[in-house]
Every structure is written in structure tokens, then in C-alpha cells.
Design a protein around this motif. Structure first.
Motif, PDB file in Angstrom:
ATOM      1  N   TYR A  89      39.666  51.062  57.419  1.00 41.92           N
ATOM      2  CA  TYR A  89      40.888  51.460  58.133  1.00 41.92           C
ATOM      3  C   TYR A  89      41.355  52.725  57.416  1.00 41.92           C
ATOM      4  N   HIS A 124      40.849  53.081  53.605  1.00 35.01           N
ATOM      5  CA  HIS A 124      40.765  51.750  52.982  1.00 35.01           C
ATOM      6  C   HIS A 124      39.557  50.964  53.505  1.00 35.01           C
ATOM      7  N   ALA A 137      37.872  47.715  54.290  1.00 35.31           N
ATOM      8  CA  ALA A 137      38.194  46.296  54.495  1.00 35.31           C
ATOM      9  C   ALA A 137      36.942  45.444  54.357  1.00 35.31           C
ATOM     10  N   PRO A 143      41.007  35.326  49.231  1.00 35.51           N
ATOM     11  CA  PRO A 143      42.443  35.576  49.102  1.00 35.51           C
ATOM     12  C   PRO A 143      42.979  36.469  50.222  1.00 35.51           C
ATOM     13  N   ASN A 144      44.293  36.588  50.306  1.00 26.98           N
ATOM     14  CA  ASN A 144      44.914  37.485  51.295  1.00 26.98           C
ATOM     15  C   ASN A 144      44.318  38.884  51.134  1.00 26.98           C
ATOM     16  N   GLY A 145      43.974  39.484  52.249  1.00 23.70           N
ATOM     17  CA  GLY A 145      43.457  40.859  52.215  1.00 23.70           C
ATOM     18  C   GLY A 145      41.973  40.962  51.911  1.00 23.70           C
ATOM     19  N   ALA A 146      41.282  39.823  51.778  1.00 20.49           N
ATOM     20  CA  ALA A 146      39.853  39.854  51.416  1.00 20.49           C
ATOM     21  C   ALA A 146      38.975  40.402  52.547  1.00 20.49           C
ATOM     22  N   GLY A 147      39.446  40.278  53.781  1.00 18.92           N
ATOM     23  CA  GLY A 147      38.680  40.790  54.917  1.00 18.92           C
ATOM     24  C   GLY A 147      38.278  39.718  55.920  1.00 18.92           C
ATOM     25  N   LYS A 148      38.858  38.528  55.831  1.00 12.78           N
ATOM     26  CA  LYS A 148      38.458  37.417  56.706  1.00 12.78           C
ATOM     27  C   LYS A 148      38.769  37.737  58.172  1.00 12.78           C
ATOM     28  N   THR A 149      40.032  38.140  58.447  1.00  9.13           N
ATOM     29  CA  THR A 149      40.423  38.424  59.832  1.00  9.13           C
ATOM     30  C   THR A 149      39.638  39.611  60.379  1.00  9.13           C
ATOM     31  N   THR A 150      39.424  40.613  59.532  1.00  6.95           N
ATOM     32  CA  THR A 150      38.649  41.780  59.983  1.00  6.95           C
ATOM     33  C   THR A 150      37.246  41.339  60.398  1.00  6.95           C
ATOM     34  N   GLU A 202      42.130  31.000  60.107  1.00  7.72           N
ATOM     35  CA  GLU A 202      43.200  30.344  59.350  1.00  7.72           C
ATOM     36  C   GLU A 202      44.064  29.409  60.213  1.00  7.72           C
TER      37      GLU A 202
END
Ligand code: ATP
Length: 233
Positions: free
Chosen positions: A11, A14, A16, A35-42, A158
Motif C-alpha cells: 500500500y 508500505h 503488507a 498479530p494486528n497488522g500482520a497481513g491476514k485481511t490483506t 476473524e
């Protein structure tokens, strides 16, 4: 069922995803934990074709997702991290709307929707406005919607995040039932403890890369022997 090879996504400046690999076999309940921001949703959004990858390959049931995105979407039931608005629709209208999107209508849609709402314990909520349901009920509605076209493969981002213990337990019970019925499931969480009851296999993602992958027993063993998997357990 799913092969992800060298998946990359930036992005702006950055990064991801920095070359993510995953391999999910039929019948597995595969947990993607990080963890939060690790890239799961991406990663999940790229698999669903909701965002463009910069590089890499996604193969679902032998089909290249980039070449045949619609075919791939029909094979997957998706439970997003955020359901968005229900546009003032009742539970029944919401299910009818999505059934119509898969060409299911009339009595066939009515029967299918009722069966799915029963499966997730919402049969007495058909006339309720979906926006007024609790978060736990909305997550179960999202699962019912994801099952409308009877997909072989379910991807859940999640789904138990923010649920109280009872609703989280109930959602996980439903995932166990799906496994029993032969579905393959990819489910993400930032807590390994959320996934350990239901998953057969785990991938740990950190900074957009695979940090570890293996059976649940292998991953728990590595944590016990303090191999450096820096995830919240
Ligand atoms: P969470 O558990 O908090 O949902 P995640 O593991 O799902 O985290 P992602 O949402 O995939 O992580 O985000 C990975 C990284 O990419 C994060 O640093 C995030 O801030 C960044 N990111 C995600 N979406 C965007 C976007 N649309 N624009 C810019 N940066 C983004």
C-alpha cells in the motif's frame, strides 16, 4: 484446495505482504494467525479477488484466481471481518437478496434460506431487521449467507473477534459442524487460543510473511519449546 505462492502487496511504500506462501488441503480447517497488522485481511482480500496483488499466484481447486476470478468466487463462501450495512433489510430479505445473486429464487430460495437460518440458530429471527441483531447473531447470519451457494471452501476473516465467550463458542461449534460435513475452512484470528479448538493446521503470519506452518500439534510444540514464534497465545 488453496495454494498461495509468493503473494506480494504494497500500500504505497508500505509492504503488507512480502511473499506469502500457504497450502491448504481439502478437508482442513486451516488457521491463519498473526498479530494486528500482520497481513491476514490483506491476504484474504487478495484470495477473494477484492484487491489486486502486486505479485504471486493464487490457485483454488486447480484454477488460477487471477485468470478466472468469477469461477473461483463461486467455489468460496466468504465471511468478511466487517459485514457493513444491511440497508434496513430483514434477515429474510438479506438472505433472499444474496440467494438471488446466485440465481436461487422462489420456493427453492425460501427452503434453502430457512434451512441455513436453522443451521445457525436464527430461524426465529427471520423478520428481524438485520442491523438490530447482536454481533454474535450478525456473524452467524454472515455464515448462513456464505453458505447459500453450498461452497466447498469457506474463508472467514476473524469471525470470533469481538464476540463474547458464549457467541464465540457457538460460532466455533458451527465451524466444527462444517468440518464434519466435509467443508474446507480458512479462518483467521490474532489469537492462537481462538483457533486451537477448531483448526487442524495453522499458519503463523508476521510482517506479511509466513513465520511457521504445520499441524496444530507441531505449532503448539514449537511454542512450548520456545521456538521464536512471537504470537499471542
Ligand atoms: P488486523 O488483525 O488488525 O485486522 P491484519 O493482520 O488483518 O490486521 P491487514 O489489515 O492485512 O492486517 O494490514 C496489513 C498492513 O497493511 C497493516 O500495516 C495495515 O495498516 C496496512 N494496510 C491494510 N490495508 C491498507 C490500506 N487500504 N491502505 C494502507 N495500508 C493498509
Amino acid at each position: 484446495m488453496l495454494k498461495v505462492i509468493g503473494l506480494k502487496k504494497k500500500y504505497g511504500k508500505h509492504t503488507a505482504l512480502a511473499g506469502l506462501d500457504m497450502n491448504i488441503k481439502k478437508g482442513q480447517v486451516y488457521g491463519l494467525v498473526g498479530p494486528n497488522g500482520a497481513g491476514k485481511t490483506t491476504a484474504i482480500r487478495l484470495i477473494m479477488g477484492l484487491s489486486h496483488m502486486d505479485d504471486g499466484q493464487i490457485i483454488i481447486n486447480g484454477t488460477d484466481a487471477r485468470k478466472k476470478p468469477l469461477k473461483v468466487k463461486e467455489m468460496i463462501g466468504y465471511v468478511p471481518d466487517n459485514c457493513g450495512s444491511y440497508f434496513n433489510m430483514s434477515v429474510n430479505e438479506y438472505m433472499e437478496f444474496f440467494a438471488a445473486g446466485f440465481g436461487i429464487s422462489g420456493i427453492k430460495a425460501e427452503n434453502r434460506n430457512l434451512k441455513l437460518l436453522e443451521q445457525v440458530g436464527l430461524e426465529d429471527k427471520v423478520e428481524f431487521i438485520a442491523d438490530t441483531l447482536s454481533r454474535g447473531m450478525q456473524q452467524r447470519l454472515s455464515l448462513a449467507r456464505a453458505l447459500i451457494h453450498d461452497p466447498e471452501f469457506l474463508i472467514m476473516d476473524e469471525p470470533t473477534s469481538g464476540l463474547d465467550p458464549r457467541n464465540s463458542f457457538e460460532f466455533k461449534r458451527l465451524v466444527k459442524e462444517l468440518k464434519k460435513s466435509g467443508k474446507t475452512v480458512l479462518i483467521s484470528s490474532h489469537l492462537l487460543s481462538e483457533l486451537s479448538e477448531i483448526c487442524t493446521d495453522i499458519a503463523v503470519i508476521e510482517n506479511g510473511m509466513l513465520a511457521a506452518q504445520g499441524s496444530l500439534t507441531e505449532i503448539l510444540g514449537r511454542i512450548e519449546h520456545s521456538n521464536p514464534i512471537k504470537i499471542v497465545v
